[in-house]
Motif scaffolding. Structure first.
Motif, short mmCIF file in Angstrom:
data_model
loop_
_atom_site.label_atom_id
_atom_site.label_comp_id
_atom_site.label_asym_id
_atom_site.label_seq_id
_atom_site.Cartn_x
_atom_site.Cartn_y
_atom_site.Cartn_z
N VAL A 147 37.02 93.44 64.42
CA VAL A 147 37.72 92.18 64.45
C VAL A 147 37.04 91.09 64.95
O VAL A 147 36.68 89.95 64.35
N GLY A 148 36.31 91.27 65.98
CA GLY A 148 35.27 90.04 66.70
C GLY A 148 34.11 89.95 65.87
O GLY A 148 33.97 88.91 65.73
N LEU A 149 33.63 90.84 65.13
CA LEU A 149 32.49 90.64 64.52
C LEU A 149 33.00 89.89 63.34
O LEU A 149 32.22 89.06 62.65
N ALA A 150 33.89 90.33 62.39
CA ALA A 150 34.43 89.77 61.18
C ALA A 150 34.90 88.20 61.68
O ALA A 150 34.38 87.30 60.91
N LEU A 151 35.20 87.91 62.71
CA LEU A 151 35.57 86.46 63.09
C LEU A 151 34.31 85.65 63.32
O LEU A 151 34.17 84.36 63.02
N ALA A 152 33.42 86.31 64.01
CA ALA A 152 31.98 85.66 64.28
C ALA A 152 31.49 85.19 62.82
O ALA A 152 30.93 84.23 62.53
N ILE A 153 31.57 86.29 62.01
CA ILE A 153 30.97 85.92 60.37
C ILE A 153 31.84 84.80 59.58
O ILE A 153 31.14 83.77 59.22
N LEU B 52 24.62 88.79 59.45
CA LEU B 52 25.96 88.45 59.46
C LEU B 52 26.57 88.06 58.20
O LEU B 52 27.65 88.40 57.79
N VAL B 53 26.10 86.95 57.64
CA VAL B 53 26.49 86.63 56.35
C VAL B 53 26.20 87.59 55.25
O VAL B 53 27.00 87.55 54.35
N GLY B 54 25.26 88.44 55.41
CA GLY B 54 25.06 89.40 54.30
C GLY B 54 26.26 90.30 54.27
O GLY B 54 26.27 91.01 53.25
N PHE B 55 26.87 90.64 55.35
CA PHE B 55 28.18 91.31 55.16
C PHE B 55 29.04 90.90 54.00
O PHE B 55 29.57 91.43 53.26
#
Lengths: 276, 322
Positions: A147-153, B52-55
């Motif tokens: 979730v943290g990673l997703a929000l960073a993205i 990161l944006v690659g996701f």
């Protein structure tokens, strides 16, 4: 006669402030922005168990009940964790990206910038679905760090913007001067470059943290019941019933927002947020 | 420099030791590597963000692939290519209605948000009184930082059957009126969510408008409205473009407000995607719907790019304040 009319007009112009018409429109907007936000505070002091206006009686019973609400406390704790993780990821990435984009001759810089805007151009619900599919394929769905990673993205462009505007404002001559005075490259970076970027890093970090604390839609899609964050839990609670208890929980958010605004004002000045 | 920083403290000593160690490490590199960092370093610095944006980038491809897979009620996903999801999306009237409603209401919200943001941003930038400016900034950022869910909840309290508006109307013997579950309520709530975004996007552009130009216009006989229309708005066009794009893309993907305020009667595409995903578990159809939403919003964004330019969304090098 003409003189008096001129004087009257001058007086009229002064009376309701600098910009009378504009002022009236904007005053209405201030009410429009604040009322639905602050009404939650009022509702949370409701005495009865139904939210009603005007309130039957005032009471702090719902706040008194908060410490016993383990579900909400756990969700709040998770939200803070997620926001911290998100900010910790975004800050170094933002600094590196800002320096890389502005300080170096990058080929296809335009294309890279367009690519880095993807989190904003992809509709949020789609980002949520996309991350859900990826985390599912990777078998990590249901772990809190995702979730943290997703929000960073999804909020990364905010961080990159804040930092790049500072890199732009930083005069390279300052760094040259430091080096001429005998500073190491690393010392220059730590004592000249980084402090100069700090306002951008603080602004960006604050935005990342608060947005992550509040993020709802992507969290709703990628959280499993064991790792729901506070906004998701508030949402499911609202759908169940509009109890004043939820208003007390939601008030915590309004307070957090007010604190964040205060902190932002103290640290960098709110005006800083309106600079590009 | 202050003498205070010369005093010994464990923290400072540790920091110095760390920096010394880093410098020693760096000295081992060939001198050229740090004195004239090669362009490769620049690319290296971009790698984390690109990953990161690659996701999302990879995810979009995954999404496109899912959209042509076969749905099976029992096995959920069958790795057999089919165009059934797309056919269903194009052939079902219910889906058309939701897409059209999303575009129409999003356009209304975008136009209103940008139109209202202009005077707000202008006054915030230009007002001379410092406390007034602070008030405007606080009323902008407190809602902005409060989040969608809490504000949706606030709107439920304001517009509900026993809410604030009905309480006021009740004094005059009117009502109670049912406001919720209507398109108007959804637009109103969305407008309150999106207005801060629009203001934040437009204000920097207005900050860049030279005040002298406005004075010149008024010296030449233009009244305030004419100055605003002929000088401020054209010069703030990049900010307006940026605001339009941001407000449109965020609103088009909105879920919470149509769900909570619209009460299932004013569904947007996001609500459709959510239902397809979690009620029927139809991942392929949800993927196709998502791809269609991306296509629609991209088309609009490209349209805005073509007519008013990319605006403040681009990252510019050099120049005043970036």
């Amino acid at each position: 006669m003409a003189d008096r009319r001129r004087r009257l007009r001058a007086l009229l112009r002064r009376l309701p402030g600098e910009y009378p018409v504009l002022g009236a429109i904007v005053a209405a907007q201030v009410v429009f922005l604040l009322v639905p936000t602050l009404i939650v505070l009022v509702a949370s002091f409701q005495g009865g168990s139904v939210i009603r206006f005007p309130p039957d009686e005032l009471s702090v019973q719902w706040y008194a009940a908060l410490p016993g609400e383990e579900r909400f406390l756990a969700a709040f704790y998770r939200s803070v964790l997620v926001a911290t993780f998100c900010t910790a990821v975004a800050i170094p990435v933002g600094i590196a990206t800002g320096l890389g984009l502005i300080r170096y001759e990058i080929r296809f810089a335009g294309g890279i910038q367009l690519y880095l805007l993807l989190p904003f151009t992809v509709p949020l619900v789609v980002s949520g679905v996309v991350l859900l599919l990826i985390f599912r394929e990777l078998g990590v769905l249901g772990q809190l760090w995702t979730v943290g990673l997703a929000l960073a993205i999804i909020n990364l462009p905010f961080m990159i913007w804040s930092v790049t505007s500072r890199v732009n404002a930083l005069d390279p001559e300052l760094e040259h001067a430091a080096r001429n005075l005998g500073a190491e490259e690393l010392q220059t970076f730590l004592h000249v470059t980084l402090p100069a970027l700090m306002p951008g890093v603080i602004t960006g970090g604050l935005i990342m943290f608060v947005l992550a604390l509040n993020e709802f839609l992507v969290s709703l899609l990628i959280t499993t019941p064991n790792i729901v964050t506070l906004p998701v839990l508030i949402y499911t609670s609202i759908r169940a019933n509009v109890s004043p208890l939820v208003a007390a929980v939601a008030s915590v958010y309004v307070l957090a927002a007010a604190l964040a605004v205060l902190a932002a004002d103290r640290l960098v000045g709110l005006e800083e947020f309106l600079r590009s | 420099m202050s003498r205070r920083s010369e005093r010994w403290s464990p923290l400072l000593a540790a920091r110095r030791a760390a920096v010394d160690a880093l410098i020693a490490l760096k000295e081992r590199l060939p001198e050229d590597a740090y004195r004239n960092p090669p362009t490769a370093v620049g690319y290296l610095l971009l790698v984390p963000a690109l990953v990161l944006v690659g996701f999302l980038f990879v995810g979009m491809l995954l999404l496109a692939w899912y959209s042509v897979l076969t749905f099976d009620p029992i096995e959920i996903l069958v790795y057999e290519l089919t165009l059934e999801n797309w056919r269903r999306l194009f052939a079902t009237t219910g889906y058309h209605v939701i897409f059209l409603r999303t575009i129409a209401l999003t356009t209304v919200v975008t136009v209103l948000a940008v139109a209202l943001a202009l005077p707000y941003a202008y006054l915030t930038v230009r007002v001379r009184s410092a406390p007034l400016r602070k008030l405007l900034l606080v009323s902008l950022f407190v809602p902005f930082f409060t989040g969608v869910i809490v504000r949706a909840y606030g709107w439920l309290i304001v517009l509900g059957r026993e809410g604030v508006v009905n309480a006021v109307l009740g004094v005059f013997g009117i009502g109670p009126v049912r406001f919720l579950a209507s398109e108007g309520a959804v637009v109103l709530a969305l407008l309150q969510i999106m207005l801060p975004f629009a203001i934040v996007m437009i204000a920097p552009a207005i900050q860049n408008v030279d005040r002298e130009l406005e004075l010149a216009a008024s010296n030449l006989g233009a009244d305030r409205l004419a100055t605003f229309r002929r000088v401020v708005i054209p010069l703030a066009a990049p900010g307006i473009a940026g605001a339009t794009i941001v407000v449109f893309t965020i609103t088009a993907a909105t879920f919470a407000i149509p769900d909570l305020i619209g009460g299932g009667r004013v569904d947007f595409v996001a609500n459709l995607v959510y239902r397809t995903l979690f009620d029927s578990g139809n991942y392929p159809l949800a993927a196709a719907t998502s791809v269609a939403l991306v296509a629609v919003t991209s088309a609009v964004v490209v349209g805005i790019f073509r007519t008013i330019g990319s605006g403040t969304l681009g990252i510019r090098r050099g120049g005043g304040g970036g």
